[in-house]
Design a protein around this motif. Structure first.
Motif, short mmCIF file in Angstrom:
data_model
loop_
_atom_site.label_atom_id
_atom_site.label_comp_id
_atom_site.label_asym_id
_atom_site.label_seq_id
_atom_site.Cartn_x
_atom_site.Cartn_y
_atom_site.Cartn_z
N ALA A 192 46.02 47.87 1.01
CA ALA A 192 46.10 48.25 2.16
C ALA A 192 47.10 47.69 3.01
N ASP A 193 46.69 46.78 4.01
CA ASP A 193 47.92 46.21 3.96
C ASP A 193 47.91 44.19 3.15
N PRO A 194 49.55 44.32 2.68
CA PRO A 194 49.80 43.30 2.75
C PRO A 194 49.69 41.77 3.19
N HIS A 195 49.39 42.21 4.65
CA HIS A 195 49.90 41.62 6.02
C HIS A 195 48.39 41.18 6.30
N ALA A 196 47.74 41.26 5.70
CA ALA A 196 46.00 41.02 6.23
C ALA A 196 45.01 40.58 4.96
N GLY A 211 43.45 30.51 5.11
CA GLY A 211 44.23 31.20 6.16
C GLY A 211 44.61 32.87 5.70
N THR A 212 45.62 33.04 6.30
CA THR A 212 45.65 34.57 5.93
C THR A 212 47.13 35.11 5.65
N SER A 213 47.76 36.72 5.44
CA SER A 213 48.77 36.13 5.02
C SER A 213 49.72 37.06 6.21
N GLY A 214 48.85 37.66 7.51
CA GLY A 214 48.30 37.61 8.93
C GLY A 214 50.21 36.71 9.10
#
Length: 287
Positions: A192-196, A211-214
């Motif tokens: 849904a969101d590759p930055h989350a 960590g997180t891609s966000g």
């Protein structure tokens, strides 16, 4: 859909993961998970297959790299501010690009054999963006339409080769086995969101990266557009988008890989990797 390749090195067959996490064979539909099947039309037809109708494969099968014929593996350096800080470098004003040779690509659970003379092997869990629709000078607003899916990448480094002597990233990032990808190539519609996405890496059970891609400095649409200014992107290319803090070089004191170590990686929605570290065996082969 979650695509996989299973079987001995060089003889992998195509498959997918069903809703219950079971491996199923796609061999009756295509010869391999390769760039020609990442075309949006072909990919759409593959995604319409009901995995429940496919034969189940034994869970003991080795999983290979999730894509057969990667065109190029483009990497983004220092794309997380906390990683730039731990490396003692200023966060870049624009993306830092380098490439890993396709000979570095390995399966997600293949053993990693350190190069001869290596003393500072290091790890980096990264989100890989798999290109499905090629192009050059891609507009940022249109960039996500060029994404077929995502996979996990361990951007392994030998910091001695990378930062000492002539200090070339190419030398430090290119050894055989220094680019495990997979286990899955997950189509873009499933993320849904590759930055989350949560990202983590353990070494011998110790949580090194969490960590997180966000936290990316430069996000995926910009990276695709930026990279396409300098080279054409093609189906089957992978962009490794950088790593959060926690690499071995950034520990105090630094911690580097040694024979007997085990790395375990996970990115939310993209599966898990596990690599056992071995010493150079003198046979001239990589991992």
């Amino acid at each position: 859909m979650k695509f996989v390749r299973f079987g001995p090195p060089g003889r992998e067959r195509p498959g997918c993961i069903d809703a219950e996490g079971r491996l199923r064979s796609l061999a009756s539909y295509l010869p391999d998970i390769s760039r020609e099947y990442l075309d949006p039309d072909r990919l759409s037809r593959l995604k319409s297959i009901d995995p429940r109708e496919l034969p189940i494969v034994t869970s003991s099968e080795r999983l290979g790299p999730c894509l057969a014929d990667v065109g190029k593996l483009v990497c983004v350096g220092l794309n997380y501010a906390d990683h730039a800080e731990e490396a003692g470098m200023t966060a870049p004003a624009e993306p830092i690009l380098f490439m890993k040779p396709t000979s570095s690509i390995a399966g997600p659970d293949d053993d990693l054999r350190l190069p001869r003379g290596a003393t500072k092997g290091d790890w980096e869990v990264e989100l890989g963006v798999v290109i499905g629709l090629g192009g050059k000078y891609i507009e940022e607003a249109e960039a996500m339409a060029h994404v077929a899916g995502y996979c996990m990448v361990n951007d392994i480094s030998e910091r001695c080769y990378q930062l000492e002597g002539t200090g070339q990233w190419l030398k430090g990032k290119s050894a055989d086995g220094f680019g495990p990808i997979g286990p899955w190539l997950v189509t873009a519609d499933e993320i849904a969101d590759p930055h989350a996405l949560t990202m983590r890496l353990d070494v011998n059970g110790w949580r090194a990266q969490d960590g997180t891609s966000g936290s990316m400095i430069f996000r995926i649409p910009f990276l695709i557009s930026y990279i396409s200014r300098f080279m054409s992107l093609a189906p089957g290319d992978i962009i490794a988008t950088g790593t959060p803090a926690g690499v071995g070089m950034g520990q105090k004191p630094p911690v580097y890989l040694k024979p007997g170590d085990v790395m375990e990686l996970e990115i939310e929605g993209l599966g898990r990797q596990r690599q056992r570290v071995l010493a150079w065996d003198g046979a001239g082969a990589g991992a």
